[in-house]
Design a protein around this motif. Sequence first.
Motif, short mmCIF file in Angstrom:
data_model
loop_
_atom_site.label_atom_id
_atom_site.label_comp_id
_atom_site.label_asym_id
_atom_site.label_seq_id
_atom_site.Cartn_x
_atom_site.Cartn_y
_atom_site.Cartn_z
N UNK A 1 0.80 -1.19 0.03
CA UNK A 1 -0.30 -0.03 0.33
C UNK A 1 0.68 1.19 -0.10
N UNK A 2 0.36 2.22 -0.59
CA UNK A 2 1.47 3.64 -0.70
C UNK A 2 1.12 4.03 1.10
N UNK A 3 2.09 4.42 1.23
CA UNK A 3 2.51 5.82 2.24
C UNK A 3 2.41 7.17 2.33
N UNK A 4 2.14 7.57 3.28
CA UNK A 4 1.74 9.36 3.39
C UNK A 4 2.73 9.85 4.39
N UNK A 5 3.69 10.58 4.08
CA UNK A 5 4.16 11.12 5.23
C UNK A 5 2.69 12.29 5.56
N UNK A 6 3.35 11.96 7.72
CA UNK A 6 2.24 12.51 8.60
C UNK A 6 3.28 13.11 9.35
N UNK A 7 2.61 14.36 9.38
CA UNK A 7 3.25 15.27 10.92
C UNK A 7 1.64 15.72 11.47
N UNK A 8 2.15 16.26 13.06
CA UNK A 8 1.16 16.57 13.36
C UNK A 8 2.07 17.62 14.29
N UNK A 9 0.86 19.05 14.94
CA UNK A 9 0.85 20.15 15.32
C UNK A 9 0.15 20.85 15.54
N UNK A 10 0.24 22.33 17.15
CA UNK A 10 0.26 22.16 18.33
C UNK A 10 -0.70 24.34 17.95
N UNK A 11 -2.10 24.06 18.41
CA UNK A 11 -2.24 25.37 18.24
C UNK A 11 -2.35 25.75 19.98
N UNK A 12 -1.16 26.33 20.13
CA UNK A 12 -1.18 27.31 22.16
C UNK A 12 -1.62 28.97 21.68
N UNK A 13 -1.95 29.31 22.24
CA UNK A 13 -2.30 31.09 22.34
C UNK A 13 -1.97 31.69 24.18
N UNK A 14 -2.54 32.72 24.04
CA UNK A 14 -2.55 33.56 24.82
C UNK A 14 -3.70 34.20 25.20
N UNK B 1 4.40 24.33 17.08
CA UNK B 1 5.16 23.87 17.45
C UNK B 1 4.29 22.21 17.28
N UNK B 2 5.46 21.20 17.13
CA UNK B 2 4.96 19.53 16.31
C UNK B 2 6.18 19.51 14.95
N UNK B 3 5.55 18.70 14.78
CA UNK B 3 6.69 17.85 13.28
C UNK B 3 6.16 16.40 12.88
N UNK B 4 7.02 15.89 12.53
CA UNK B 4 7.49 14.45 12.35
C UNK B 4 6.25 13.46 12.81
N UNK B 5 5.64 13.01 12.49
CA UNK B 5 4.37 11.92 12.85
C UNK B 5 5.70 10.66 13.34
#
Length: 159
Positions: free
Chosen positions: A11-24, A43-47
């Motif tokens: 099966x094909x593979x996909x690059x995955x990343x995750x990030x987080x939004x923080x607020x003040x 903030x975040x990066x490759x899974x």
Amino acid sequence: MSTASEYDKGLPRKRAAAGVLFFDEAGRVLLVDPVYKEPWEIPGGAVEADESPLQGARREVKEELGIAPAIGDLLGLDWTAPRPERSEGLVTIFDGGVLTPEELRSIRLPADEIRSFEFVPVDELDTRLIPLLARRVRACVSARKQGLTVYMENGHPVS
């Protein structure tokens, strides 16, 4: 970890990343200035292999900011088309909420990875982020205000 079947291996593979939004408290978004690339990021990066997007987001926040705050709901999922030097991918963005004064005081930036961080008004994201990421962050901020999750393609919400 299970052994993949021959079918699964094909099966094909996909690059995955995750990030987080923080607020003040003013609703500004936390951006980080990575040492290893320009321009700014969230903030975040490759899974990593066998890691969920949420696990990846938590790990990246701990690595980049030195804190482990509660990470909330999924704000958005963005499919990104292939581009020079990058394969297609899926990026998940989670809601980190408003950082407390204690969490802000606890931030410790790894000198070999993050130069600095700053809270930036949403209307100034285009001056700090690449256009794709600026679109993605704006769409997720809008979804957060509406209590929704947004699906995007290349940072553009798809209805």
